[in-house]
Design a protein around this motif. Structure first.
Motif, PDB file in Angstrom:
ATOM      1  N   PRO A 108       0.834  -1.192   0.000  1.00 15.40           N
ATOM      2  CA  PRO A 108       0.000   0.000   0.000  1.00 15.40           C
ATOM      3  C   PRO A 108       0.871   1.245   0.000  1.00 15.40           C
ATOM      4  CG  PRO A 108       0.083  -0.949   2.199  1.00 15.40           C
ATOM      5  CD  PRO A 108       0.848  -1.875   1.302  1.00 15.40           C
ATOM      6  N   LEU A 109       0.394   2.313  -0.603  1.00 13.16           N
ATOM      7  CA  LEU A 109       1.135   3.567  -0.694  1.00 13.16           C
ATOM      8  C   LEU A 109       0.353   4.654   0.027  1.00 13.16           C
ATOM      9  CD1 LEU A 109       2.191   3.315  -4.452  1.00 13.16           C
ATOM     10  CD2 LEU A 109       3.522   2.646  -2.444  1.00 13.16           C
ATOM     11  N   ALA A 110       0.214   4.485   1.317  1.00 10.99           N
ATOM     12  CA  ALA A 110      -0.591   5.406   2.119  1.00 10.99           C
ATOM     13  C   ALA A 110       0.203   6.663   2.470  1.00 10.99           C
ATOM     14  CB  ALA A 110      -1.055   4.701   3.395  1.00 10.99           C
ATOM     15  N   LYS A 111      -0.507   7.737   2.768  1.00  8.95           N
ATOM     16  CA  LYS A 111       0.140   8.956   3.248  1.00  8.95           C
ATOM     17  C   LYS A 111       0.736   8.690   4.620  1.00  8.95           C
ATOM     18  CE  LYS A 111      -0.810  13.794   4.413  1.00  8.95           C
ATOM     19  NZ  LYS A 111      -1.862  14.855   4.475  1.00  8.95           N
ATOM     20  N   PRO A 112       2.017   8.997   4.837  1.00  8.52           N
ATOM     21  CA  PRO A 112       2.629   8.705   6.136  1.00  8.52           C
ATOM     22  C   PRO A 112       1.978   9.494   7.271  1.00  8.52           C
ATOM     23  CG  PRO A 112       4.293   9.170   4.467  1.00  8.52           C
ATOM     24  CD  PRO A 112       2.971   9.559   3.880  1.00  8.52           C
ATOM     25  N   ALA A 113       1.916   8.880   8.433  1.00  9.14           N
ATOM     26  CA  ALA A 113       1.443   9.594   9.622  1.00  9.14           C
ATOM     27  C   ALA A 113       2.379  10.759   9.898  1.00  9.14           C
ATOM     28  CB  ALA A 113       1.413   8.647  10.815  1.00  9.14           C
ATOM     29  N   GLY A 114       1.798  11.914  10.183  1.00  8.10           N
ATOM     30  CA  GLY A 114       2.590  13.096  10.488  1.00  8.10           C
ATOM     31  C   GLY A 114       2.949  13.951   9.301  1.00  8.10           C
ATOM     32  N   ALA A 115       2.607  13.534   8.078  1.00  9.62           N
ATOM     33  CA  ALA A 115       2.943  14.330   6.896  1.00  9.62           C
ATOM     34  C   ALA A 115       2.133  15.623   6.910  1.00  9.62           C
ATOM     35  CB  ALA A 115       2.660  13.544   5.627  1.00  9.62           C
ATOM     36  N   PRO A 116       2.784  16.769   6.811  1.00  7.93           N
ATOM     37  CA  PRO A 116       2.028  18.038   6.854  1.00  7.93           C
ATOM     38  C   PRO A 116       1.216  18.252   5.588  1.00  7.93           C
ATOM     39  CG  PRO A 116       4.358  18.429   6.403  1.00  7.93           C
ATOM     40  CD  PRO A 116       4.227  16.972   6.687  1.00  7.93           C
ATOM     41  N   ASP A 117       0.166  19.033   5.710  1.00  4.74           N
ATOM     42  CA  ASP A 117      -0.639  19.388   4.539  1.00  4.74           C
ATOM     43  C   ASP A 117       0.243  20.094   3.507  1.00  4.74           C
ATOM     44  OD1 ASP A 117      -2.856  18.368   5.796  1.00  4.74           O
ATOM     45  OD2 ASP A 117      -3.546  20.308   6.554  1.00  4.74           O
ATOM     46  N   GLY A 118       0.071  19.706   2.265  1.00 10.75           N
ATOM     47  CA  GLY A 118       0.826  20.328   1.189  1.00 10.75           C
ATOM     48  C   GLY A 118       2.148  19.649   0.875  1.00 10.75           C
ATOM     49  N   PHE A 119       2.572  18.701   1.735  1.00 12.13           N
ATOM     50  CA  PHE A 119       3.814  18.001   1.442  1.00 12.13           C
ATOM     51  C   PHE A 119       3.575  17.004   0.311  1.00 12.13           C
ATOM     52  CE2 PHE A 119       6.869  14.543   1.946  1.00 12.13           C
ATOM     53  CZ  PHE A 119       8.058  15.244   2.076  1.00 12.13           C
ATOM     54  N   VAL A 120       4.388  17.070  -0.728  1.00 13.76           N
ATOM     55  CA  VAL A 120       4.234  16.206  -1.892  1.00 13.76           C
ATOM     56  C   VAL A 120       5.212  15.031  -1.762  1.00 13.76           C
ATOM     57  CG1 VAL A 120       4.373  16.020  -4.393  1.00 13.76           C
ATOM     58  CG2 VAL A 120       3.528  18.137  -3.335  1.00 13.76           C
ATOM     59  N   LEU A 121       4.659  13.830  -1.672  1.00 12.14           N
ATOM     60  CA  LEU A 121       5.474  12.627  -1.566  1.00 12.14           C
ATOM     61  C   LEU A 121       5.498  11.910  -2.911  1.00 12.14           C
ATOM     62  CD1 LEU A 121       7.114  10.889   0.425  1.00 12.14           C
ATOM     63  CD2 LEU A 121       5.038   9.567   0.822  1.00 12.14           C
ATOM     64  N   HIS A 122       6.676  11.777  -3.470  1.00 13.13           N
ATOM     65  CA  HIS A 122       6.847  11.093  -4.755  1.00 13.13           C
ATOM     66  C   HIS A 122       7.176   9.618  -4.494  1.00 13.13           C
ATOM     67  CE1 HIS A 122       7.085  14.987  -6.902  1.00 13.13           C
ATOM     68  NE2 HIS A 122       7.754  15.384  -5.827  1.00 13.13           N
ATOM     69  N   ARG A 123       6.707   8.759  -5.379  1.00  9.15           N
ATOM     70  CA  ARG A 123       6.980   7.324  -5.267  1.00  9.15           C
ATOM     71  C   ARG A 123       7.477   6.810  -6.622  1.00  9.15           C
ATOM     72  NH1 ARG A 123       5.218   5.509   0.194  1.00  9.15           N
ATOM     73  NH2 ARG A 123       3.260   6.540   0.615  1.00  9.15           N
ATOM     74  N   THR A 124       8.564   6.061  -6.576  1.00  9.92           N
ATOM     75  CA  THR A 124       9.118   5.445  -7.787  1.00  9.92           C
ATOM     76  C   THR A 124       9.302   3.958  -7.546  1.00  9.92           C
ATOM     77  OG1 THR A 124      10.301   7.493  -8.333  1.00  9.92           O
ATOM     78  CG2 THR A 124      10.995   5.484  -9.452  1.00  9.92           C
ATOM     79  N   LEU A 125       8.740   3.147  -8.447  1.00 15.49           N
ATOM     80  CA  LEU A 125       8.936   1.702  -8.409  1.00 15.49           C
ATOM     81  C   LEU A 125      10.173   1.362  -9.219  1.00 15.49           C
ATOM     82  CD1 LEU A 125       7.845  -1.243  -7.853  1.00 15.49           C
ATOM     83  CD2 LEU A 125       6.666  -1.030 -10.071  1.00 15.49           C
ATOM     84  N   LEU A 126      11.095   0.620  -8.604  1.00 14.53           N
ATOM     85  CA  LEU A 126      12.298   0.162  -9.290  1.00 14.53           C
ATOM     86  C   LEU A 126      12.195  -1.339  -9.521  1.00 14.53           C
ATOM     87  CD1 LEU A 126      13.200   2.939  -8.100  1.00 14.53           C
ATOM     88  CD2 LEU A 126      15.476   1.951  -7.827  1.00 14.53           C
ATOM     89  N   LEU A 127      12.344  -1.769 -10.783  1.00  8.94           N
ATOM     90  CA  LEU A 127      12.270  -3.171 -11.180  1.00  8.94           C
ATOM     91  C   LEU A 127      13.636  -3.618 -11.677  1.00  8.94           C
ATOM     92  CD1 LEU A 127       8.982  -2.882 -13.273  1.00  8.94           C
ATOM     93  CD2 LEU A 127       9.168  -3.947 -11.022  1.00  8.94           C
TER      94      LEU A 127
END
Length: 499
Positions: free
Chosen positions: A387-406
């Protein structure tokens, strides 16, 4: 001494045959269980969709050590099941089922259970407790879970995204360091109904450290134990942790936190690496500055270790230190800082079994930094995801990028990548990965991601790098993906002839 599971099964079956008893041996995700069963005339194995699956999450890693509790860093735990399209011939029988979260100790339910495939359940946990994720009936196949937190400022500024996994009785974890302000917390969770005794041995560049501090640690039934590895040794520059459980299995995580003077230098969890072998692959390593490959030789014999980097353009030699000799029982760090920036995997080969992991650092002079550990993993045999959930404690407006490496090793591989968005809609993409190379896929917009090989003979490994920028710099974490349980296998055993 660790006794192979197959040997335990053979011993049990021989003893039962002598007593004239008929047994059934059940294999579930690589483990066997013995139970009484009806007389049968066919010993052929029967495979069916797993009906009960569970995973262990460490819970708040910075809580539980007396005098060092940090109540400001709760964790978010999320769990989800793979989309139907990835189950292949594994079709769950019947209807019903749920995915639920419970704390250990206490058994308190967390969040609202998920009752449909593809739906997620999540909760924020602040107590000093691990979390058991359980899926039942038709939701059991393809379970995945992860916990995460983000602290945007202060001494604990960091991003941590940790996959929840299976317990074991013989585990290797590579993380930590000897710099001032560096602390390593070992968090052990026990899913069983009886206390488990655990021996913890630290290894460094001179070999294993003799210390009574790691012997006979007790993890209570359905409970959790956390302590500082400094209680065993406080001066290792390159620690590797060997956890051996007696009378049961445990989950284990090393939480590596670093306060460099008054500067927060980051935190991340290291999960168990792949079992010792002559080839190790560390996926999802995002190099951009300081980076280290750590290798430990579990046995007594010296090993000749050769390492290389697997890039988008194929394998490349390391700038220096690609071939080293490491004494039996010792740990060796290989500096990767000379590598160009990029998303890669690391391949380690040796003439004796080794274990490997890698660390990357993001920092700038005078500013807070962060670090990320990635453990080696076995190749994906069926389906892996998270799952790619928003982390606990992440402030509003923080942009979290995710990259899958194969990464594919040995030969090319065709991989199906399925992403699920917030509405539950699944999207499938076919990705070709060249032999001994690494390919990236942006999964920032997904709520979960799933991977399985559909063609080619290459061994596939995968991981997700999560990162984001704020006014102080980059926060980063890396999460290797591991197989989700789909099926259990029952082997019927005939009664031995009498007389």
């Amino acid at each position: 001494m660790t006794v192979p599971v197959a040997a335990l099964v053979r011993t049990a079956l021989v003893a039962a045959a002598g007593a004239g008893v008929v047994l059934a041996a059940t294999q579930h995700d690589g483990a066997f269980a013995i139970g009484s069963g009806a007389r049968t005339t066919s010993p052929a194995p029967a495979s069916a969709a797993v009906r009960d699956a569970s995973l262990l999450c460490p819970g708040p890693e910075l809580r539980g050590v007396p005098g060092l509790d940090d109540e400001s860093v709760p964790v978010g735990v999320a769990a989800v099941t793979a989309p139907d399209r990835l189950l292949g011939s594994t079709r769950p029988l019947g209807a019903g089922g749920r995915v639920s979260l419970r704390t250990m100790p206490g058994g308190a339910a967390q969040g609202s259970p998920a009752t449909q495939r593809g739906a997620s359940t999540s909760a924020t946990v602040g107590a000093s407790a691990g979390v058991q994720v359980r899926a039942t009936q038709n939701l059991a196949p393809g379970l995945a879970a992860a916990q995460s937190w983000l602290e945007p400022s202060g001494d604990r500024r960091a991003l941590s995204v940790t996959g929840c996994g299976d317990p074991g009785s013989d585990l290797w974890l590579l993380a930590g360091g000897g710099a001032p302000g560096r602390q390593e917390r070992l968090v052990l969770t026990n899913p069983g109904g009886n206390p488990v005794s655990v021996d913890v041995t630290l290894h460094g560049d001179k070999g294993p450290v003799a210390s009574p501090g790691g012997s006979g640690l007790v993890v209570p039934a359905h409970g959790r134990t956390a302590f500082l590895l400094d209680s065993i040794s406080s001066d290792l520059a390159d620690p590797a942790v060997h956890v051996v459980a007696h009378g049961g299995v445990v989950g284990a995580v090393v939480a590596d936190t670093w306060l460099d003077g008054t500067r927060a230098a980051g935190s991340d969890d290291a999960v168990p690496s792949a079992a010792p072998s002559r080839e190790q692959v560390v996926p999802a390593v995002s190099v951009n500055g300081r980076a280290t490959l750590r290798v430990v030789v579990p046995g007594r014999d010296e090993a000749v270790v050769q390492a290389r980097v697997l890039t988008k353009d194929g394998p490349r030699a390391l700038p220096a230190g690609g071939v080293v000799r490491v004494d039996g029982g010792a740990v060796h760090d290989i500096d990767l800082s000379g590598l160009p920036s990029g998303s890669v995997a690391l391949q380690v080969r040796a003439d004796h079994p080794v274990v490997a992991a890698a660390m990357v650092v993001r920092d700038a002079p005078g500013k807070p930094g962060d670090l990320a550990w990635t453990s080696s993993t076995p190749a994906i045999s069926a389906v892996a995801g998270m799952p790619l959930a928003k982390p606990a404690g992440a402030p509003d407006g923080f942009v979290l990028h995710r990259t899958l490496l194969l990464t594919a090793t040995g030969a090319p591989a065709g991989v199906e990548v399925v992403t699920v968005d917030g509405s539950g809609t699944a999207t499938s993409n076919r990705v070709s990965v060249a032999a001994d190379s690494t390919t990236t896929v942006d999964v920032t917009a997904a709520s979960s991601v799933w991977v399985h090989r559909v063609s080619g003979s290459g061994a596939v490994r995968a991981g997700v790098v999560s990162w984001g920028n704020d006014s102080c710099g980059t926060l980063i974490s890396s999460t290797p993906l591991r197989d989700a349980t789909l099926r259990s296998t029952t082997v019927a055993v005939r009664e031995a002839p009498q007389g």
